[in-house]
Scaffold this motif. Structure first.
Motif, short mmCIF file in Angstrom:
data_model
loop_
_atom_site.label_atom_id
_atom_site.label_comp_id
_atom_site.label_asym_id
_atom_site.label_seq_id
_atom_site.Cartn_x
_atom_site.Cartn_y
_atom_site.Cartn_z
N CYS A 1 1.79 15.40 -5.01
CA CYS A 1 1.91 15.44 -3.55
C CYS A 1 2.14 16.87 -3.05
N GLN A 2 2.86 17.66 -3.83
CA GLN A 2 3.14 19.04 -3.44
C GLN A 2 1.92 19.94 -3.60
N GLN A 3 0.96 19.49 -4.42
CA GLN A 3 -0.22 20.30 -4.69
C GLN A 3 -1.46 19.85 -3.93
N ASP A 4 -1.49 18.58 -3.50
CA ASP A 4 -2.72 18.01 -2.95
C ASP A 4 -2.39 17.22 -1.69
N ILE A 5 -2.88 17.70 -0.56
CA ILE A 5 -2.59 17.05 0.72
C ILE A 5 -3.16 15.64 0.78
N GLU A 6 -4.27 15.40 0.14
CA GLU A 6 -4.88 14.07 0.14
C GLU A 6 -3.97 13.06 -0.58
N ILE A 7 -3.38 13.48 -1.69
CA ILE A 7 -2.46 12.60 -2.42
C ILE A 7 -1.18 12.42 -1.61
N SER A 8 -0.72 13.48 -0.97
CA SER A 8 0.47 13.39 -0.13
C SER A 8 0.24 12.41 1.03
N ASN A 9 -0.92 12.48 1.64
CA ASN A 9 -1.25 11.55 2.73
C ASN A 9 -1.32 10.11 2.23
N LEU A 10 -1.90 9.92 1.05
CA LEU A 10 -1.96 8.58 0.45
C LEU A 10 -0.55 8.06 0.19
N TYR A 11 0.31 8.89 -0.37
CA TYR A 11 1.70 8.51 -0.64
C TYR A 11 2.40 8.10 0.66
N ASN A 12 2.18 8.87 1.73
CA ASN A 12 2.79 8.52 3.02
C ASN A 12 2.30 7.18 3.52
N LYS A 13 1.01 6.90 3.36
CA LYS A 13 0.46 5.60 3.78
C LYS A 13 1.08 4.46 2.98
N ILE A 14 1.27 4.68 1.69
CA ILE A 14 1.89 3.66 0.85
C ILE A 14 3.31 3.38 1.31
N LEU A 15 4.07 4.45 1.58
CA LEU A 15 5.45 4.27 2.05
C LEU A 15 5.48 3.54 3.39
N GLU A 16 4.54 3.85 4.27
CA GLU A 16 4.47 3.15 5.56
C GLU A 16 4.23 1.65 5.34
N LYS A 17 3.33 1.33 4.43
CA LYS A 17 3.01 -0.08 4.15
C LYS A 17 4.23 -0.79 3.57
N ILE A 18 4.94 -0.14 2.67
CA ILE A 18 6.15 -0.73 2.09
C ILE A 18 7.19 -0.97 3.17
N PHE A 19 7.38 0.02 4.03
CA PHE A 19 8.35 -0.13 5.11
C PHE A 19 8.00 -1.31 6.01
N MET A 20 6.73 -1.42 6.39
CA MET A 20 6.31 -2.52 7.27
C MET A 20 6.49 -3.88 6.59
N SER A 21 6.25 -3.95 5.28
CA SER A 21 6.46 -5.21 4.55
C SER A 21 7.93 -5.62 4.58
N TYR A 22 8.80 -4.65 4.34
CA TYR A 22 10.23 -4.98 4.34
C TYR A 22 10.69 -5.38 5.74
N GLU A 23 10.17 -4.72 6.76
CA GLU A 23 10.54 -5.08 8.12
C GLU A 23 10.06 -6.50 8.45
N GLU A 24 8.84 -6.82 8.04
CA GLU A 24 8.30 -8.16 8.27
C GLU A 24 9.16 -9.21 7.59
N ARG A 25 9.57 -8.93 6.36
CA ARG A 25 10.43 -9.87 5.61
C ARG A 25 11.76 -10.07 6.33
N GLN A 26 12.35 -8.99 6.80
CA GLN A 26 13.63 -9.09 7.53
C GLN A 26 13.47 -9.93 8.80
N LEU A 27 12.37 -9.73 9.50
CA LEU A 27 12.12 -10.50 10.72
C LEU A 27 11.95 -11.98 10.41
N GLU A 28 11.28 -12.30 9.30
CA GLU A 28 11.15 -13.70 8.89
C GLU A 28 12.52 -14.33 8.67
#
Length: 179
Positions: free
Chosen positions: A101-128
């Motif tokens: 991630c520190q060397q490649d912006i594309e991988i860093s962006n992918l990592y950020n998208k993955i973290l966003e997806k994980i966060f949204m999943s946990y929020e959805e579970r909490q709302l349920e």
């Protein structure tokens, strides 16, 4: 994703076929791996001092699975991550991802998208958990995993729903569902 980026990610991951009921990250251990689940079903659970297990989440294919709190804090995990069925997955060393991630912006962006997806999943579970009754949570789970009743034991489904197996049996009876 560029072919070059894909190749970088491929170099730091290893494909594994794992049997059902295999712990991938254990409570009490400091985790350093994350997994991309390709096929099968996994769970994460908390085990009480008396040995009772509380399912926190189920993971379906194309989920990133790992004890992120343990990895980030470099502290023992409070949770166990386990395969429920035979699984195919990619194992990735977290430190290598961070380095890329520190060397490649594309991988860093992918990592950020993955973290966003994980966060949204946990929020959805909490709302349920706070807005649905047990029957609604069960139906929501069935929508995500239609064959769940045939894949894992009833007590694990009940634990995920935060109800007893008897309550789950009653819900199934009202819905005319017999696994």
């Amino acid at each position: 994703m560029s072919e070059e980026t894909f190749e970088k990610l491929q170099k730091i991951s290893s494909f594994k076929v794992v049997e059902a009921n295999t712990p991938m990250a254990k409570a009490g251990e400091v985790a350093n791996k994350i997994y991309l689940l390709v096929s099968g079903l996994m769970r994460v659970y908390l085990s009480s001092e008396s040995g009772k297990e509380y399912n926190k989440n189920f993971f379906m294919p194309l989920s990133f699975v790992g004890s992120f709190t343990s990895i980030i804090k470099k502290q023992p995990s409070k949770l166990t991550y386990e395969t429920l069925t035979d699984c195919k997955l990619y194992e990735i060393d977290f430190n290598e991802i961070v380095s890329l991630c520190q060397q490649d912006i594309e991988i860093s962006n992918l990592y950020n998208k993955i973290l966003e997806k994980i966060f949204m999943s946990y929020e959805e579970r909490q709302l349920e958990l706070i807005s649905m009754d047990a029957k609604q949570r069960y139906l929501q789970l069935k929508k995500r995993l239609p064959n769940i009743d045939f894949m894992i034991p009833q007590y694990q489904i009940a634990s995920y729903l935060s109800i007893t197996p008897v309550q789950l049996s009653r819900i199934r009876k009202t819905l005319n569902i017999n696994p």
